[in-house]
Write an enzyme that holds these catalytic residues in place. Sequence first.
Site, PDB file in Angstrom:
ATOM      1  CE  LYS A  71      -2.502   1.472   3.615  1.00  0.00           C
ATOM      2  NZ  LYS A  71      -3.587   1.610   4.601  1.00  0.00           N
ATOM      3  NE  ARG A 114      -4.773  -1.065   7.341  1.00  0.00           N
ATOM      4  CZ  ARG A 114      -4.208   0.018   7.820  1.00  0.00           C
ATOM      5  NH1 ARG A 114      -4.825   0.776   8.710  1.00  0.00           N
ATOM      6  NH2 ARG A 114      -2.996   0.362   7.427  1.00  0.00           N
ATOM      7  CB  THR A 141     -13.201   8.668   7.069  1.00  0.00           C
ATOM      8  OG1 THR A 141     -13.583   9.640   6.087  1.00  0.00           O
ATOM      9  CG2 THR A 141     -13.280   7.286   6.466  1.00  0.00           C
ATOM     10  CD  GLN A 142      -9.660   5.310  10.149  1.00  0.00           C
ATOM     11  OE1 GLN A 142     -10.304   4.469  10.754  1.00  0.00           O
ATOM     12  NE2 GLN A 142      -8.796   4.992   9.215  1.00  0.00           N
ATOM     13  CG  ASP A 163     -14.828  16.587  14.811  1.00  0.00           C
ATOM     14  OD1 ASP A 163     -14.414  17.706  14.430  1.00  0.00           O
ATOM     15  OD2 ASP A 163     -14.424  15.522  14.317  1.00  0.00           O
ATOM     16  CG  ASP A 231       1.817  10.489  21.240  1.00  0.00           C
ATOM     17  OD1 ASP A 231       1.742  11.052  20.126  1.00  0.00           O
ATOM     18  OD2 ASP A 231       2.876  10.429  21.881  1.00  0.00           O
ATOM     19  CE  LYS A 235      -2.350  17.528  29.225  1.00  0.00           C
ATOM     20  NZ  LYS A 235      -2.422  18.413  30.402  1.00  0.00           N
TER      21      LYS A 235
END
Length: 324
Positions: A71, A114, A141-142, A163, A231, A235
């Site tokens: 990919k 995936r 999307t995720q 968000d 991350d 924190k």
Amino acid sequence: MAHEILYLSYKDVESLNLEPDLIIAAVEDSFRQKGLGLVEMPPKPGIHPRKDSFIHAMPAYLKGSDAAGLKWISGNPENPKRGLPYIAGILILNDPETGFPIAVMDATWLTAYRTAGATAVAAKYLARRESEVLAVLGCGTQGRSNTLMLSKILPIKTVKAYDINERALASYEAFVREKMGIDVIKASSPREAIEGSDVIVTAGLLLKEPNPVIEAGWVKPGVSAFPLDYDSYWKSSAIASMDKFYTDDIEQLLYSIKGGWIRPIERIFGELGEVVAGKKPGRESEREKIMCMNLGLACHDVAVGKLIYEEARRKGVGTHLPWL
């Protein structure tokens, strides 16, 4: 000797309507193969043409299912301002016997699902069975794909979402209501979303110099946390407060830490593939706080790519392009 490649566009891939359970099963099998030492997969090298952007090469060979491919995937945080997806790329599948490419497909849809499949597998082995409250920070999307896949593994009844982009939040809310029949609680802050949640998914942007906000005291005992954005939201003290920290590939994690994309992790308990293969324990207590930081594995792309390729051939979807 004639040779053709099957080309699959985003719409081609999306039109196949692959069942979430099939994707989760393919990803779980690739985790198991990796845990058993049946995967050849070097850490993904990358280039970074613009600030906080990346283009990664991700090759893998799965010996257990005899599948090979690569990919070539990019991410650019400025793309949404241009009306383009944050993530874009292609997957090339190869015939392991000859090495010849047999398919080239859009990898945008594949990457979304995936990745969500990997989160679902992590939840299967690491989350408490009765986890009902899901917090999602980052509703693109995720955020959508992970919510859908987690609902196939856990009895999700409450979704709290945060968000900064109101349009993304509204789109996410409509998606969750349509696909899962659940009303979304809109959180006014990351803390409001996280406190009291059984499962936490963070799906923001991958930033080399993030401004993490999640504090150790926000997460309750028994929580399962799945950061998709490295991350960027967490924190270091919050990560260190976890009783167990897993990843999908330790070598790749250390490679990303060395490159400055992830801050050092104090204690790494093991790889998720080892848990799936039965080599290491998963959740052992109802009160354990567990984090699994999946960075994204090429073996998952190849496994799901093979699934897409076989389904496309079965349904006659895609365009055959001459190669030789």
